[in-house]
Motif scaffolding. Structure first.
Motif, mmCIF file in Angstrom:
data_model
loop_
_atom_site.group_PDB
_atom_site.id
_atom_site.type_symbol
_atom_site.label_atom_id
_atom_site.label_comp_id
_atom_site.label_asym_id
_atom_site.label_seq_id
_atom_site.Cartn_x
_atom_site.Cartn_y
_atom_site.Cartn_z
ATOM 1 N N LEU A 48 0.844 -1.193 0.000
ATOM 2 C CA LEU A 48 0.000 0.000 0.000
ATOM 3 C C LEU A 48 0.876 1.238 0.000
ATOM 4 O O LEU A 48 2.091 1.157 0.218
ATOM 5 N N LYS A 49 0.218 2.387 -0.245
ATOM 6 C CA LYS A 49 0.953 3.643 -0.305
ATOM 7 C C LYS A 49 0.061 4.774 0.192
ATOM 8 O O LYS A 49 -1.176 4.716 0.082
ATOM 9 N N ASP A 54 -7.143 10.726 2.845
ATOM 10 C CA ASP A 54 -7.531 9.871 3.959
ATOM 11 C C ASP A 54 -6.298 9.227 4.594
ATOM 12 O O ASP A 54 -5.485 8.603 3.908
ATOM 13 N N THR A 55 -6.168 9.367 5.890
ATOM 14 C CA THR A 55 -4.958 8.871 6.561
ATOM 15 C C THR A 55 -4.981 7.369 6.799
ATOM 16 O O THR A 55 -3.970 6.797 7.199
ATOM 17 N N LEU A 56 -6.116 6.722 6.594
ATOM 18 C CA LEU A 56 -6.194 5.266 6.700
ATOM 19 C C LEU A 56 -6.211 4.717 5.284
ATOM 20 O O LEU A 56 -7.130 4.973 4.508
ATOM 21 N N PHE A 67 -1.578 6.752 8.641
ATOM 22 C CA PHE A 67 -0.608 7.837 8.699
ATOM 23 C C PHE A 67 -0.987 8.769 9.848
ATOM 24 O O PHE A 67 -2.114 9.256 9.922
ATOM 25 N N LYS A 68 -0.029 8.997 10.749
ATOM 26 C CA LYS A 68 -0.234 9.928 11.853
ATOM 27 C C LYS A 68 0.864 10.984 11.805
ATOM 28 O O LYS A 68 2.006 10.734 12.196
ATOM 29 N N ASN A 75 2.104 3.057 10.603
ATOM 30 C CA ASN A 75 2.084 1.665 11.061
ATOM 31 C C ASN A 75 1.190 0.798 10.186
ATOM 32 O O ASN A 75 0.107 1.217 9.773
ATOM 33 N N LEU A 76 1.642 -0.412 9.961
ATOM 34 C CA LEU A 76 0.933 -1.386 9.136
ATOM 35 C C LEU A 76 0.144 -2.329 10.027
ATOM 36 O O LEU A 76 0.668 -2.803 11.045
#
Lengths: 115, 114
Positions: A48-49, A54-56, A67-68, A75-76
């Protein structure tokens, strides 16, 4: 300078259990972020990238990442691990403010799946 | 649609020799990047080629050189091989037009230097 840190060298998870692999980055702005998986003796496959929005982010094989910005983390996660998920996982970043597409990788996390 | 291909799969050389590795990018891609992955490490960027020119280079000595051909395929050459050059060499292709696009990796060439 840009860098990616994957603090866990190895992680063992029972089959069917949930998974979270950690990734922290150092960069002056928000980079493009990627997760790749590498099976033994193989090349890298994109899971994924994250570019923006959207941060999820949802990926292949049931993986997702969040993404935070405040924590400089990406984190995956996977809710239920399968034995075939055993592999090496790499987090990578690509700076946004350049036309060049160099990737900076972390050192990887090896996932072991126990029965 | 063929993905990124690399040849050969495996290669064994002795110290001081020279080696050439080859890469064909994914269809529609015009940019090729090379990475070195030592055992137990993440890939390290060697250099990137676009329009037959080296556009960006990582922290690798001049013994590492490359070439890109008009059909976008690429070669990586390593001269005066050292034991420390033993690694998996990965080629990745991408599209310059889509600057935010993803790099797609080939299966790699495993180089062993004895």
């Amino acid at each position: 300078a840009q860098s990616v840190t994957q603090p866990d060298i190895h992680i063992t998870v029972s089959e069917g259990a949930s998974l979270e692999l950690r990734c922290n980055y150092s960069y002056g702005a928000t980079p493009y972020l990627f997760w790749y998986v590498q099976s033994p003796g193989q090349g890298l496959q994109l899971l994924l990238k994250y570019f923006s929005g959207d941060t999820l982010v949802q990926g292949i094989k049931g993986f997702e990442a969040e993404f935070k910005r405040s924590q400089s983390s990406f984190n995956l996660r996977k809710p239920s691990v399968h034995w075939s998920d055993a592999a090496e996982y790499f987090c990578a970043l690509r700076p946004m403010n350049t036309g060049f597409q160099k990737l900076v990788f972390g050192t990887g996390t090896r996932l072991l799946v126990s029965p | 649609d063929a993905g990124v291909t690399q040849s050969p799969t495996h290669l064994i050389k002795t110290r001081g020799q020279q080696v050439t590795l080859r890469c064909s990018p994914k269809s529609g891609h015009d940019t090729v990047s090379w990475y070195q992955q030592a055992l137990g490490q993440g890939p390290q960027f060697i250099f990137q080629y676009y329009e037959e020119e080296e556009r960006q280079r990582g922290n690798f000595p001049d013994r590492f050189s490359g070439h890109q051909f008009p059909n976008y395929s690429s070669e990586l050459n390593v001269n005066a091989l050292l034991l420390g050059d033993s690694a998996l060499y990965l080629c990745a292709s991408s599209s310059e037009v889509l600057k935010g696009d993803t790099q797609y990796f080939g299966p790699g060439t495993r180089l062993t230097v004895l």
